[in-house]
Design an enzyme around this catalytic site. Structure first.
Site, PDB file in Angstrom:
ATOM      1  N   HIS A 133      -0.728   0.201 -10.092  1.00 21.69           N
ATOM      2  CA  HIS A 133      -1.450  -0.770  -9.245  1.00 21.69           C
ATOM      3  C   HIS A 133      -1.913  -1.995 -10.057  1.00 21.69           C
ATOM      4  O   HIS A 133      -3.110  -2.268 -10.162  1.00 21.69           O
ATOM      5  CB  HIS A 133      -2.631  -0.105  -8.539  1.00 21.69           C
ATOM      6  CG  HIS A 133      -3.024  -0.806  -7.267  1.00 21.69           C
ATOM      7  ND1 HIS A 133      -3.523  -0.134  -6.163  1.00 21.69           N
ATOM      8  CD2 HIS A 133      -2.999  -2.119  -6.902  1.00 21.69           C
ATOM      9  CE1 HIS A 133      -3.786  -1.006  -5.197  1.00 21.69           C
ATOM     10  NE2 HIS A 133      -3.469  -2.212  -5.627  1.00 21.69           N
TER      11      HIS A 133
ATOM     12  N   ARG B 211       0.853  -1.187   0.000  1.00 16.41           N
ATOM     13  CA  ARG B 211       0.000   0.000   0.000  1.00 16.41           C
ATOM     14  C   ARG B 211       0.892   1.240   0.000  1.00 16.41           C
ATOM     15  O   ARG B 211       1.927   1.278   0.686  1.00 16.41           O
ATOM     16  CB  ARG B 211      -0.906   0.029   1.239  1.00 16.41           C
ATOM     17  CG  ARG B 211      -2.112  -0.892   1.131  1.00 16.41           C
ATOM     18  CD  ARG B 211      -3.100  -0.429   0.061  1.00 16.41           C
ATOM     19  NE  ARG B 211      -4.273  -1.266  -0.034  1.00 16.41           N
ATOM     20  CZ  ARG B 211      -4.441  -2.260  -0.928  1.00 16.41           C
ATOM     21  NH1 ARG B 211      -3.491  -2.539  -1.793  1.00 16.41           N
ATOM     22  NH2 ARG B 211      -5.570  -2.934  -0.962  1.00 16.41           N
TER      23      ARG B 211
ATOM     24  N   GLU C 251      -3.482   7.515  -4.758  1.00 16.79           N
ATOM     25  CA  GLU C 251      -3.917   6.936  -6.039  1.00 16.79           C
ATOM     26  C   GLU C 251      -5.251   7.481  -6.492  1.00 16.79           C
ATOM     27  O   GLU C 251      -6.140   7.633  -5.650  1.00 16.79           O
ATOM     28  CB  GLU C 251      -4.060   5.403  -5.905  1.00 16.79           C
ATOM     29  CG  GLU C 251      -2.747   4.706  -5.754  1.00 16.79           C
ATOM     30  CD  GLU C 251      -2.896   3.187  -5.632  1.00 16.79           C
ATOM     31  OE1 GLU C 251      -3.932   2.647  -6.063  1.00 16.79           O
ATOM     32  OE2 GLU C 251      -1.979   2.565  -5.113  1.00 16.79           O
TER      33      GLU C 251
END
Ligand code: DGY
Length: 319
Positions: free
Chosen positions: A285, A238, A267
């Site tokens: 991602h 993360r 993000e």
């Protein structure tokens, strides 16, 4: 009997959408646009189940919405720090996730980032595409080999172990790890009692912790300063685990040699300091992004929904 009404927050692979449509009264998001907090709040009163993803924030403001009809949040993804579990529990809402099915795919991506960063593949591809390659020469874009080097894993769960297995078998790396507790079955990996100790010993430091308050900015200037100047940082966990400003500074100052990142704090916005930092490989991602895995994740959500609406405990309940 009326079919349960469920909301799928983003577009999912066809096979899963078809399975869900056969059993439920499903609302799909064909446009695949992110849902706003206001839309999610409204959905709480309209559906029996909401199926969000990592891009949907589910704070107390959403989960405690008055007049909620939703009884289960069936998350599409293994990480669930975007969902306020305490608020869900308080509202009597069950929460599930999708572990296991994305382990190997995410481990593959961690290895991809290790190789791309150590062999400067991102820099090389940019150079070639931009017409800057002037030909083969002995000192062009020299990277470093991973064989015999130490991979330090921060966290030693499923994805970390799957990454270790690949790094050891395919790349000949030594494996070390730090986690709160020493594993009883460490698979021959060297355990470090402190994160600082692991950081100092690692040639590649790869993050495999959940997000959330406990791991927020675990990697900061102080930790980066413990790493070798030749070391590489990999993050498929993360974005919040890394202080991105500190990392960019460390890369610019040569405190460490490179970083391969798949996740970011804000993000889909990527901090411009990271975009400008040297020797970074930045992916959007993609950890679980294969058709097989994204389908399996959706099927796992469907299994959880089926169990729940059948009055059975869903397999992947996290709250
Ligand atoms: C997850 O599952 O939490 C990932 O970040 C998305 O694949």
């Amino acid at each position: 009997m009326m079919k349960p009404k469920i909301l799928i927050s983003r577009s999912w692979p066809d096979a899963v959408q078809q399975r869900l449509a056969a059993c439920y009264d499903v609302t799909l998001n064909a446009a695949d646009t992110p849902m706003t907090i206001t839309q999610l709040r409204a959905a709480m009163a309209e559906y029996d189940a909401v199926c969000p993803t990592v891009s949907d924030k589910m704070p107390a403001e959403v989960l405690a919405a008055p007049g909620a009809r939703v009884r289960i949040i069936a998350n599409y993804g293994v990480g669930f720090e975007h969902i306020d579990l305490e608020a869900a529990k308080a509202a009597g809402i069950v929460v599930t996730n999708t572990p296991d099915v994305l382990t190997d795919t995410t481990a593959e991506l961690a290895v991809l980032l290790m190789l791309m960063t150590s062999r400067r593949a991102g820099e090389g591809e940019r150079e070639l595409r931009e017409g800057r390659w002037v030909g083969w020469r002995p000192t062009h874009l020299l990277g470093q080999s991973l064989a015999g080097k130490t991979l330090g894993l921060v966290g030693y769960g499923r994805i970390a172990r799957a990454t270790a297995m690949r790094a050891k078998a395919a790349l000949g790396m030594r494996i070390a790890y730090y986690s709160r507790r020493r594993a009883t079955d460490g698979d021959g990996a060297t355990y470090y009692e402190t994160l600082e100790g692991l950081a100092a010993a690692s040639d590649v430091l790869s993050l495999h912790t959940p997000g959330g308050a406990e791991t927020h900015h675990l990697v900061d200037a102080a930790l980066l300063s413990r790493m070798k100047p030749t070391a590489i940082l990999i993050n498929t966990a993360r974005g919040s685990v890394v202080n991105e400003v500190d990392l960019a500074q460390a890369l610019t100052d040569g405190v460490i040699a490179g970083a391969g990142l798949d996740v970011y704090q804000g993000e889909p916005k990527v901090n411009p300091v990271l975009l400008a930092a040297p020797n970074t490989v930045l992916l959007p991602h993609l950890g679980s992004a294969t058709l097989e895995t994204r389908t399996a994740m959706g099927m796992r959500v469907a299994d959880n929904l089926d169990a729940f609406f059948d009055g059975k405990p869903p397999h992947d309940r996290v709250a």
